[in-house]
Write a protein that holds these residues in place. Structure first.
Motif, PDB file in Angstrom:
ATOM      1  N   GLY A 115      36.060 -95.127  86.047  1.00 23.88           N
ATOM      2  CA  GLY A 115      35.764 -95.057  84.620  1.00 23.88           C
ATOM      3  C   GLY A 115      35.177 -96.348  84.088  1.00 23.88           C
ATOM      4  O   GLY A 115      34.229 -96.339  83.317  1.00 23.88           O
ATOM      5  N   VAL A 116      35.752 -97.480  84.476  1.00 24.22           N
ATOM      6  CA  VAL A 116      35.359 -98.747  83.865  1.00 24.22           C
ATOM      7  C   VAL A 116      34.266 -99.468  84.652  1.00 24.22           C
ATOM      8  O   VAL A 116      33.190 -99.734  84.132  1.00 24.22           O
ATOM      9  N   VAL A 117      34.530 -99.811  85.900  1.00 26.12           N
ATOM     10  CA  VAL A 117      33.617-100.722  86.600  1.00 26.12           C
ATOM     11  C   VAL A 117      32.436 -99.994  87.258  1.00 26.12           C
ATOM     12  O   VAL A 117      31.289-100.391  87.100  1.00 26.12           O
ATOM     13  N   LEU A 118      32.687 -98.923  88.005  1.00 27.74           N
ATOM     14  CA  LEU A 118      31.593 -98.240  88.703  1.00 27.74           C
ATOM     15  C   LEU A 118      30.774 -97.350  87.778  1.00 27.74           C
ATOM     16  O   LEU A 118      29.543 -97.299  87.863  1.00 27.74           O
ATOM     17  N   GLY A 119      31.469 -96.626  86.928  1.00 27.33           N
ATOM     18  CA  GLY A 119      30.850 -95.574  86.118  1.00 27.33           C
ATOM     19  C   GLY A 119      29.561 -95.948  85.418  1.00 27.33           C
ATOM     20  O   GLY A 119      28.607 -95.161  85.402  1.00 27.33           O
ATOM     21  N   PRO A 120      29.460 -97.140  84.805  1.00 26.02           N
ATOM     22  CA  PRO A 120      28.240 -97.477  84.069  1.00 26.02           C
ATOM     23  C   PRO A 120      26.988 -97.702  84.929  1.00 26.02           C
ATOM     24  O   PRO A 120      25.885 -97.776  84.381  1.00 26.02           O
ATOM     25  N   LEU A 121      27.121 -97.850  86.242  1.00 22.52           N
ATOM     26  CA  LEU A 121      25.926 -98.073  87.090  1.00 22.52           C
ATOM     27  C   LEU A 121      25.119 -96.779  87.104  1.00 22.52           C
ATOM     28  O   LEU A 121      25.548 -95.757  87.635  1.00 22.52           O
ATOM     29  N   LYS A 122      23.920 -96.859  86.520  1.00 15.16           N
ATOM     30  CA  LYS A 122      23.236 -95.633  86.114  1.00 15.16           C
ATOM     31  C   LYS A 122      22.399 -94.937  87.183  1.00 15.16           C
ATOM     32  O   LYS A 122      22.202 -93.728  87.112  1.00 15.16           O
ATOM     33  N   ASP A 123      21.889 -95.699  88.159  1.00 18.98           N
ATOM     34  CA  ASP A 123      21.000 -95.042  89.128  1.00 18.98           C
ATOM     35  C   ASP A 123      21.761 -94.563  90.362  1.00 18.98           C
ATOM     36  O   ASP A 123      21.172 -94.270  91.397  1.00 18.98           O
ATOM     37  N   MET A 124      23.079 -94.509  90.239  1.00 15.43           N
ATOM     38  CA  MET A 124      23.903 -94.015  91.330  1.00 15.43           C
ATOM     39  C   MET A 124      24.596 -92.745  90.841  1.00 15.43           C
ATOM     40  O   MET A 124      24.884 -92.610  89.660  1.00 15.43           O
ATOM     41  N   VAL A 125      24.904 -91.857  91.766  1.00 17.00           N
ATOM     42  CA  VAL A 125      25.747 -90.722  91.380  1.00 17.00           C
ATOM     43  C   VAL A 125      27.178 -91.071  91.777  1.00 17.00           C
ATOM     44  O   VAL A 125      27.433 -91.498  92.905  1.00 17.00           O
ATOM     45  N   HIS A 126      28.094 -90.954  90.828  1.00 20.23           N
ATOM     46  CA  HIS A 126      29.496 -91.291  91.075  1.00 20.23           C
ATOM     47  C   HIS A 126      30.288 -89.996  91.264  1.00 20.23           C
ATOM     48  O   HIS A 126      30.557 -89.286  90.298  1.00 20.23           O
ATOM     49  N   ILE A 127      30.593 -89.711  92.513  1.00 24.22           N
ATOM     50  CA  ILE A 127      31.333 -88.473  92.810  1.00 24.22           C
ATOM     51  C   ILE A 127      32.823 -88.706  92.617  1.00 24.22           C
ATOM     52  O   ILE A 127      33.374 -89.691  93.118  1.00 24.22           O
TER      53      ILE A 127
END
Ligand code: CFM
Ligand code: HCA
Length: 533
Positions: free
Chosen positions: A59-71
């Motif tokens: 939610g906090v650290v990974l989520g905002p990275l926009k050009d990645m898909v967060h599964i």
């Protein structure tokens, strides 16, 4: 005072009282050290505002990275809850490379829990690569994944080999720590190990290349910060992680300075970057006008270039001329008000300066999940004993990079600067608070009500979970997590937005329609004995 605190605590069973007492203090500058307990388990049954390790990682650290898909590997609730609710905004740098509007989850069902979810996860990665063609993929584990023993690291390794794409897994099951803080650490380790430094750049693209760490572009905050920094002439390599991207993050090692806004969530990367690449970090604060000015001046001092120092002052002057007239009407409304400021891990401190500039005194503040150094300052780090819960997440072993390690400034100059600016250091919240004010760690529902009855603050700033308590007591609230559809609040223009929003809270007549409990109920209850009348 002590007596009132004792009365609040006396309602607890003895064991709970002993515990909570260590998490609350009354600020007293006459005492040289004021210790507080933090980053320990919440008492079961107490209504806390804390989140989980998954929330901190995905939610906090990974989520905002926009050009990645967060599964999100898990039942759908965790993915749904972490689906842009934090309002970390982003605009694509490359066409079709912003996936934040999607909620991507393996949607585990009962049969996956019984028979295992690894195959389903592997199929999902294939599908994500085929449909979205993202620059990279992360997989975050939710509680059941660890409980049933799905090996998401192995699934990620296999998928990485198969697709030739940066695909990494984060074992951030919700229960991995006592709060979201553990998830920050897991995410920091993963980004450092798998992404930062992957790029092939050897030199910074400009003279003043920086990274901004611990800034998540909530309500557009980092856009306002970037606007100011660009105007002065800084080149921002990457923001970690607001509006950030895999493409920029992989070359983060070229920066000459790392700025750290939210220390709590990202200090791990800041120190690892220093060890590995020799990049110092500067504690900054872009919340509040004075804090922003001080930060800009500190940055200019670090680089020590006369032209940059001059340009910094010009920009400050221009910005102040723009915002001061706008602030004036709001200042009149905000004067002499009081606030509670209880947020996650750094805003409880950062917003106090902005409040003060507008005429609002913070009478109670605290953090949901910060550690003792966030309260007491970085110098106490050696005194913090790691317990079993914090040892759960290992510190990565990082060594200087043989090829890329460069001293950014001479050692003597670094030592000299450290005397004047917060290089590789920060103060705690307690130090900045006025005598008699209250500091509370992991504030809960009961204590919220009790402290409100005592202080009757003019505004309560916190999050979505606790804001309804004060509202029902007739007190305006200001969401300081996702800003409730408003923002940005950072930088110069952000300060005006914040002043406008809290002035609206004070000025709206709505609150007069709600009768707070202390107006129609006695604060003290009891019977009078031997009354003959
Ligand atoms: Fe840092 Fe944050 Fe915060 Fe945080 Fe958070 Fe947040 Fe927060 Mo909510 S990273 S510690 S885990 S500043 S999501 S953007 S608002 S609790 S005070
Ligand atoms: C989180 C995110 C959160 C929640 C905010 C709130 C955020 O902790 O998982 O409780 O209002 O900022 O969105 O902190």
């Amino acid at each position: 005072n002590e007596k009132m605190l004792e009365e609040i605590l006396n309602k607890y069973p003895a064991k709970v009282k002993r515990n909570r007492k260590k998490h609350i203090l009354i600020r007293d500058s006459a005492q040289e050290i004021q210790e507080i307990e933090a980053n320990t388990r919440t008492i079961p049954g107490i209504i806390t505002n804390r989140g989980c390790a998954f929330a901190g990682c995905k939610g906090v650290v990974l989520g905002p990275l926009k050009d990645m898909v967060h599964i999100v590997h898990g039942p759908i609730g965790c993915a749904y809850y972490s689906w842009l609710t934090r309002r970390n905004k982003a605009r694509a740098d490359e066409p079709k490379q912003n996936f934040l509007a999607y909620c991507v989850s393996t949607d585990m069902q009962e049969s996956d829990i019984v028979f295992g979810g690894e195959k389903k996860l592997a199929r999902m990665i294939d599908e994500v690569v085929e449909i979205f063609k993202p620059n990279a993929i992360t997989i975050s584990a939710t509680c059941p994944v660890g409980l049933i023993g799905d090996d998401i690291q192995a699934v990620a390794r296999a998928a990485r080999a198969k697709h030739g794409l940066n695909i990494t897994a984060y074992s951030c099951e919700g229960y991995k720590g006592v709060s979201q803080s553990a998830g920050h650490h897991i995410a920091n380790n993963g980004l450092m190990e798998n992404i930062i430094g992957e790029g092939d750049w050897e030199e910074p693209p400009s003279k003043y290349t920086i990274n901004i760490l611990g800034e998540y572009n909530i309500g557009g905050d980092s856009w306002e910060v970037e606007r100011i920094l660009n105007e002065i002439g800084y080149e921002i390599q990457v923001v970690m992680t607001g509006n950030g991207s895999y493409e920029k993050l992989k070359n983060a090692h070229v920066a000459q300075l790392n700025l750290v806004q939210c220390h709590r969530s990202i200090n791990y990367i800041a120190t690892m970057l220093e060890t590995k690449y020799g990049t110092p970090w500067l504690k900054v604060n872009f919340i509040g006008i004075r804090a922003t000015i001080e930060t800009l001046r500190n940055m200019a001092r670090y680089f020590g270039d006369e032209a940059l120092i001059k340009r910094t002052e010009e920009v400050i002057e221009k910005e102040l001329a723009e915002i001061e007239p706008q602030l004036e009407p709001y200042r009149k409304i905000c004067a002499n008000k009081t606030a509670f400021c209880f947020v996650g891990g750094s805003r409880g401190h950062h917003y106090q300066g902005l409040y003060e500039e507008l005429g609002v005194t913070t009478v109670l503040a605290g953090y949901e999940f910060a550690h003792r150094d966030d309260y007491e300052g970085r110098d106490i780090l050696p005194n913090i004993k790691a317990d079993a819960d914090s040892k759960n997440i290992p510190d990565l072993h990082v060594a200087p990079d043989e090829r890329r390690y460069r001293l950014k400034i001479p050692v003597e100059r670094m030592e000299e600067l450290k005397q004047d600016i917060p290089l590789n250091n920060y103060k705690g919240m307690i130090d900045d608070m006025a005598d008699g004010s209250i500091v509370v760690d992991d504030l809960n529902h009961y204590e919220t009500e009790e402290f409100i009855k005592i202080f009757k603050p003019d505004i309560f700033s916190s999050g979505i979970k606790d804001k309804y308590i004060p509202q029902k007591m007739g007190i305006p609230t200001k969401q300081l997590h996702n800003y409730d559809y408003s923002g940005p609040y950072a930088g110069f223009r952000g300060a005006v937005n914040f002043a406008r929003d809290i002035a609206m809270g004070f000025a709206t007549p709505t609150w007069n329609f709600i009768v707070p409990p202390w107006k129609d109920q006695p604060l003290l209850e009891g019977t009078i004995e031997n009354c003959t009348a």
